[in-house]
Each structure stands twice: as structure tokens, then as C-alpha cells.
Design a protein around this motif. Structure first.
Motif, PDB file in Angstrom:
ATOM      1  N   THR A   1     -27.976  -7.832  -6.376  1.00 49.52           N
ATOM      2  CA  THR A   1     -29.308  -7.227  -6.273  1.00 49.52           C
ATOM      3  C   THR A   1     -29.244  -5.875  -5.588  1.00 49.52           C
ATOM      4  N   LEU A   2     -28.446  -5.789  -4.513  1.00 51.93           N
ATOM      5  CA  LEU A   2     -28.326  -4.534  -3.778  1.00 51.93           C
ATOM      6  C   LEU A   2     -27.797  -3.414  -4.655  1.00 51.93           C
ATOM      7  N   ILE A   3     -26.726  -3.709  -5.377  1.00 49.85           N
ATOM      8  CA  ILE A   3     -26.078  -2.671  -6.175  1.00 49.85           C
ATOM      9  C   ILE A   3     -26.931  -2.266  -7.371  1.00 49.85           C
ATOM     10  N   GLU A   4     -27.770  -3.169  -7.845  1.00 52.33           N
ATOM     11  CA  GLU A   4     -28.720  -2.801  -8.892  1.00 52.33           C
ATOM     12  C   GLU A   4     -29.669  -1.721  -8.396  1.00 52.33           C
ATOM     13  N   ASP A   5     -30.048  -1.813  -7.114  1.00 49.42           N
ATOM     14  CA  ASP A   5     -30.957  -0.825  -6.527  1.00 49.42           C
ATOM     15  C   ASP A   5     -30.258   0.497  -6.263  1.00 49.42           C
ATOM     16  N   ASN A   6     -28.981   0.434  -5.857  1.00 49.72           N
ATOM     17  CA  ASN A   6     -28.276   1.664  -5.515  1.00 49.72           C
ATOM     18  C   ASN A   6     -26.768   1.397  -5.533  1.00 49.72           C
ATOM     19  N   GLU A   7     -26.051   2.068  -6.404  1.00 55.01           N
ATOM     20  CA  GLU A   7     -24.607   1.866  -6.520  1.00 55.01           C
ATOM     21  C   GLU A   7     -23.841   2.417  -5.325  1.00 55.01           C
ATOM     22  N   ASP A   8     -24.523   3.196  -4.469  1.00 56.34           N
ATOM     23  CA  ASP A   8     -23.865   3.717  -3.269  1.00 56.34           C
ATOM     24  C   ASP A   8     -23.702   2.637  -2.191  1.00 56.34           C
ATOM     25  N   ILE A   9     -24.408   1.511  -2.335  1.00 60.45           N
ATOM     26  CA  ILE A   9     -24.284   0.424  -1.362  1.00 60.45           C
ATOM     27  C   ILE A   9     -22.965  -0.301  -1.625  1.00 60.45           C
ATOM     28  N   TYR A  10     -22.127  -0.392  -0.604  1.00 60.59           N
ATOM     29  CA  TYR A  10     -20.836  -1.050  -0.822  1.00 60.59           C
ATOM     30  C   TYR A  10     -20.529  -2.139   0.207  1.00 60.59           C
ATOM     31  N   SER A  11     -21.327  -2.250   1.256  1.00 53.83           N
ATOM     32  CA  SER A  11     -21.074  -3.263   2.284  1.00 53.83           C
ATOM     33  C   SER A  11     -22.356  -3.567   3.041  1.00 53.83           C
TER      34      SER A  11
END
Length: 264
Positions: free
Chosen positions: A78-88
Motif C-alpha cells: 500500500t505504501l509503495i502504491e502511494d509513493n515509490e520513494d518509500i523504501y522503509s
């Protein structure tokens, strides 16, 4: 006399407009900060499982793995769907620090004043710069976060200024889509305002060793250090960096990777 009265009235009007403008700006700023805090709280409640808790590890058994896979409470899909810059995701027990970690490949300091959705935001986000990889295998990784007056972002790092608190809180945790990383908190102290990653060549063993020595023996009267944790050339440090409460410099809380577990 009339000219003087007119000038006096103009001065009063100008001061009134400046005062109203300043008040309006503060109201707007506080509204943006509150909105950002609410957004992060909503995000945490939607992507972090409340049923999964991170255990407090004792120093004696922290390197033992009781099962093949550790629990991962974060819904990274879900996080990465919102923003691919989120990695951890970073979690520091007994603080408000429970946030996604981002890195922009367009502007190193983009998340200094943007939230994880790319909206302009005073609190910004918790972020690293491209000088660090996103796999947590660098010798030194630096994470940045604002010291917000409302206690959000990295403001609670200042809790570690208190010796009793420092003694009672030994760990922080970083989750990735496939890993749970446990860090022993080695030291917390006031540092100067140098850009750590640009100031040291950590590929050089001698330079890295000198930096490790400075972590264990900081030149700061505002410091707490654990003598029972050893650092060596195989150590992997994460530096949590925020503004000091007064004056110049940075307040750092530094952890060394103690455990790296695969997650389900």
C-alpha cells in the motif's frame, strides 16, 4: 500638525497589517503542521498492523533468532502504491517516531519540506539522501527529520538527552518489505553542522575507524554513550539526525545494526 497625524496613522496601519499578516501566517503554518500530523497518524493506522508489536529485546539475547521469519507489521504494498520513494519504516519505541522512510532521486532535500505524498509541508518527512543506498548495508546511513515543536518527526530524539531515558531505551527498529533490522543505540550527542556523508570517506578503513572512535568518545558535554557496545570495521551504523533545541549543530542518535531478520 495634520501631516504628522497622517504619518502616525500610516505607521499604525502598516504595523497592524504586518501583525495581522504574521498572525495569519502562524495560523496557516499551525494548520499545515496539524494536517501533516493527522495524515501521518492516519497512514500509520492504515498500513501498520496494531496486532503486531515489536518486542523489547534484552541485551543478552538480542542477537538470537527464535524463528525463521520475523513479523513485519508494515503493509509496504500500500505504501509503495502511494509513493515509490518509500523504501522503509522506522520505529523508535516509547517515542512518536513511527514513520515511513523516503529517498528522492530527483532532489536530495525534496522531503525536507514535502510529505510522503509530494505535498508541500513544513514537517517534511523522514528521509535519506542518494549518497546512501537503500539496502541498509552502508557503513553509515544518515536519516534526517525535523525537530518539530509539537513533538512530531524527529523531535523525540531529544528524549535521549536524559540519562535515565537513554539507559532504559536501548533499541530502534527499521522495517523493509523483506527485513526487520534491530539497532542498538550506541550514543546520543550534540554534533556540529557538518554534512556527515560528504565529510568522511567511509570506504577508507582508517577514516571509518576514526569516526567510530568519535561516536564512542564524542566531543560534546551533552552526550550519552553505552560503554558495553563495541564498534568495529564490520559495524553498520544508522545516524538519526535532527536540529538542536538551541544554538547551532545537530542532535544525533546513533545505532549499530545488531540483528537482521527476514520477514514473512
Amino acid at each position: 500638525m495634520k501631516k504628522n497625524n497622517k504619518l502616525f496613522i500610516i505607521i499604525i496601519v502598516v504595523f497592524a497589517l504586518v501583525f495581522l499578516g504574521a498572525c495569519g501566517y502562524l495560523v496557516y503554518k499551525n494548520f499545515i503542521i496539524k494536517s501533516a500530523e493527522d495524515a501521518y497518524n492516519k497512514l500509520a493506522s492504515s498500513v501498520v498492523s496494531q496486532e503486531t508489536t515489536v518486542p523489547t529485546l534484552s541485551f543478552e539475547n538480542e542477537n538470537k533468532i527464535d524463528k525463521e521469519y520475523a513479523d513485519n507489521p508494515v503493509d509496504f504494498d500500500t505504501l509503495i502504491e502511494d509513493n515509490e520513494d518509500i523504501y522503509s519504516w522506522i520505529y523508535v519505541p516509547d517515542t512518536n517516531i513511527d514513520y515511513p522512510v523516503v529517498q528522492s532521486h530527483v532532489d536530495d532535500n525534496y522531503y525536507l519540506d514535502h510529505d510522503i505524498y509530494g505535498n508541500y509541508s513544513f514537517p517534511g518527512a523522514i528521509y535519506s539522501q542518494v549518497c546512501n543506498s537503500t539496502d541498509w548495508n552502508d557503513r553509515v546511513t544518515v536519516l534526517y527529520g525535523h525537530n518539530m515543536l509539537n513533538g512530531s518527526m524527529f523531535a523525540n530524539l531529544h528524549y535521549f538527552e536524559d540519562r535515565d531515558y537513554f539507559d532504559e531505551n536501548r533499541h530502534f527498529y527499521i522495517f523493509t518489505p523483506t527485513r526487520k533490522l534491530t539497532y542498538d543505540i550506541v550514543a546520543a550527542f550534540v554534533y556540529d553542522d557538518r554534512h556527515i556523508m560528504n565529510s568522511f570517506d567511509f570506504k577508507d578503513d582508517k577514516v571509518f575507524k576514526e569516526f567510530l572512535d568519535s561516536v564512542k568518545n564524542p566531543r560534546s558535554i551533552y552526550s550519552n554513550v553505552r560503554e558495553d557496545i563495541e564498534l568495529n570495521l564490520n559495524s553498520k551504523l544508522v545516524v538519526l539526525s535532527t536540529c538542536v533545541n538551541y544554538g547551532e549543530g545537530r542532535y544525533l542518535v546513533i545505532g549499530v545494526q545488531a540483528n537482521d531478520e527476514p520477514t514473512e
